[in-house]
Design a protein around this motif. Structure first.
Motif, mmCIF file in Angstrom:
data_model
loop_
_atom_site.group_PDB
_atom_site.id
_atom_site.type_symbol
_atom_site.label_atom_id
_atom_site.label_comp_id
_atom_site.label_asym_id
_atom_site.label_seq_id
_atom_site.Cartn_x
_atom_site.Cartn_y
_atom_site.Cartn_z
ATOM 1 N N PRO A 75 0.888 -1.561 -0.042
ATOM 2 C CA PRO A 75 0.056 0.016 0.062
ATOM 3 C C PRO A 75 0.965 1.302 -0.110
ATOM 4 O O PRO A 75 2.021 1.353 0.477
ATOM 5 C CB PRO A 75 -0.916 -0.201 1.221
ATOM 6 N N GLU A 76 0.182 2.314 -0.429
ATOM 7 C CA GLU A 76 0.947 3.404 -0.441
ATOM 8 C C GLU A 76 1.323 4.042 1.102
ATOM 9 O O GLU A 76 0.225 3.826 1.996
ATOM 10 C CB GLU A 76 -0.056 4.690 -0.967
ATOM 11 N N ASP A 101 2.716 -0.802 -4.963
ATOM 12 C CA ASP A 101 1.851 -1.294 -6.186
ATOM 13 C C ASP A 101 1.583 -2.967 -5.686
ATOM 14 O O ASP A 101 1.771 -3.291 -4.671
ATOM 15 C CB ASP A 101 2.850 -1.169 -7.441
ATOM 16 N N THR A 102 0.935 -3.472 -6.591
ATOM 17 C CA THR A 102 0.794 -4.887 -6.488
ATOM 18 C C THR A 102 1.888 -5.529 -7.497
ATOM 19 O O THR A 102 2.058 -5.513 -8.402
ATOM 20 C CB THR A 102 -0.635 -5.416 -7.058
ATOM 21 N N PRO A 127 5.804 7.289 -1.165
ATOM 22 C CA PRO A 127 4.683 7.769 -1.560
ATOM 23 C C PRO A 127 4.123 7.064 -2.984
ATOM 24 O O PRO A 127 4.897 6.466 -3.814
ATOM 25 C CB PRO A 127 4.886 9.152 -1.770
ATOM 26 N N GLY A 128 2.780 7.206 -3.356
ATOM 27 C CA GLY A 128 2.378 6.515 -4.638
ATOM 28 C C GLY A 128 2.258 7.850 -5.502
ATOM 29 O O GLY A 128 2.551 8.899 -5.312
ATOM 30 N N GLY A 182 -2.754 0.444 5.066
ATOM 31 C CA GLY A 182 -2.865 -0.805 4.843
ATOM 32 C C GLY A 182 -2.360 -1.680 6.000
ATOM 33 O O GLY A 182 -2.515 -2.802 6.324
ATOM 34 N N SER A 183 -0.991 -1.050 6.542
ATOM 35 C CA SER A 183 -0.363 -1.960 7.441
ATOM 36 C C SER A 183 0.374 -1.146 8.502
ATOM 37 O O SER A 183 1.589 -0.890 8.307
ATOM 38 C CB SER A 183 0.598 -2.884 6.698
ATOM 39 N N ASN A 184 -0.334 -0.469 9.441
ATOM 40 C CA ASN A 184 0.030 0.497 10.450
ATOM 41 C C ASN A 184 0.610 -0.636 11.394
ATOM 42 O O ASN A 184 1.423 -0.040 12.368
ATOM 43 C CB ASN A 184 -1.077 1.381 11.082
#
Length: 357
Positions: A129-130, A179-180, A304-305, A355-357
């Motif tokens: 995730p970003e 990204d995926t 960053p994205g 998505g993953s803190n």
């Protein structure tokens, strides 16, 4: 005498024109080659194909198999990238192993090459995730069986690898594109890292103004993008948030970003992710504390994205100096020009979840 000068000027103009044409041709060919290595399908339209790589198959034969199955755009580009490794930032010609592989048409030529070289006849879909930090990405990779977290962090701090990509820092923090990805289990951490770094530079090349920046300006913009990534919640507000930070930088005022405080707490102090930033947190003595210092942090605070990268490079033109979250359910902020208006809007020290803190 004048005729001789005229002839010399014409000759000089001709030479310059030829040189410019050669440069343009080279750039065009380089772009075409890079595009030919990208995936033929988007993730939404991707198809999974099981292919057999026969024992003893040459690079040329493997290229034909892949293009016949719609997994790569160009068999010739794949052949050149494999046969001449410097074209794809590799050191050696890949030794691709025979067997049956489950491949995906959204993987791209270089990732497929890495999978075939690994000999592992399957791959794992990994979503990054970003806004995650290097260490959090490392944990995701380890949890998915791609490589150990420690090995990934070590690769991300490798001076030789940093030098290879001209990174003006001690780690690749900020340069790991979210990204995926499709990775093979038990890959070399260095290979995984390079795939993500190359993805970063490929994506940044889609934002023209980055290529116009000096190395120092490029890095400063990346640092800003890493903060914007951790602050915005709605894509349309990212350029506005970037404009607030740019205005404060230009005015010599601290950024006052809660995201930088969060970074200190979680990444430097090693504490759990906070839901709310307290006033005591704002007093932490650290160069990353943008409430205490009127400057950008020393390094990026996240990876960053595209939205944040573009916003930092092309911020909106505004007179805003403040923003605060006023609709947490919708993720909307209120932007203000003055401190009084900001106070009326309601100051909140809340952190953004990833998505993953």
């Amino acid at each position: 005498m004048k005729k001789n000068k005229s002839k010399k000027n014409k000759f000089f103009s001709f030479v310059i024109s030829c040189f410019a044409c050669v440069i343009l041709a080279f750039l065009a060919c380089s772009l075409a080659f890079r595009l030919s290595l990208t995936a033929p399908d988007s993730k939404a339209n991707a198809k999974e194909v099981r292919v057999e790589i026969p024992s003893g198959a040459s690079i040329s034969r493997i290229s034909e198999i892949l293009v016949d199955n719609g997994l790569i755009r160009s068999d010739r580009a794949f052949y050149l990238a494999a046969r001449f490794p410097f074209l794809s930032f590799r050191k050696t010609v890949p030794v691709m192993k025979s067997g049956y592989y489950n491949l995906d048409s959204s993987m791209g030529a270089l990732l497929i090459m890495t999978v075939l070289e690994s000999g592992v006849q399957d791959y794992t879909r990994v979503i990054v995730p970003e806004g995650l930090t290097l260490r959090k990405i490392a944990s995701i990779l380890e949890n998915n069986g791609i490589c150990s977290a420690d090995a990934f962090v070590e690769a991300a701090c490798d001076p030789d690898l940093l030098k290879k990509y001209f990174i003006p820092a001690e780690t690749f923090e900020g340069f790991l594109f979210p990204d995926t990805y499709f990775f093979a289990p038990d890959m070399k951490a260095r290979d995984v890292l390079e795939i993500m770094v190359q993805a970063f530079f490929n994506k940044v090349s889609e934002i023209p103004c980055y290529s116009e920046k000096s190395p120092s300006a490029f890095y400063e913009t990346l640092v800003l993008a890493s903060i914007v990534e951790r602050e915005y919640r709605i894509a349309s507000e990212a350029p506005l948030i970037a404009s607030v930070f740019k205005n404060r930088i230009d005015a010599g005022v601290g950024l006052y970003s809660c995201a930088t405080i969060e970074y200190i707490i979680t990444e430097i102090q090693g504490k759990p992710h906070p839901d709310v930033i307290t006033y005591d947190d704002l007093k932490i003595d650290s160069p990353y504390n943008t409430y205490k210092w009127a400057a950008l942090p020393p390094t990026p605070i996240s990876n960053p994205g595209l939205i944040a990268l573009r916003a930092a490079a092309e911020p909106a033109k505004t007179d805003y100096f403040y923003f605060t979250l006023t609709d947490s359910s919708a993720g909307k902020h209120t932007f203000s020009k003055s401190f009084n208006a900001h106070v009326k809007a309601g100051t909140q020290f809340k952190t953004k979840k990833t998505g993953s803190n």
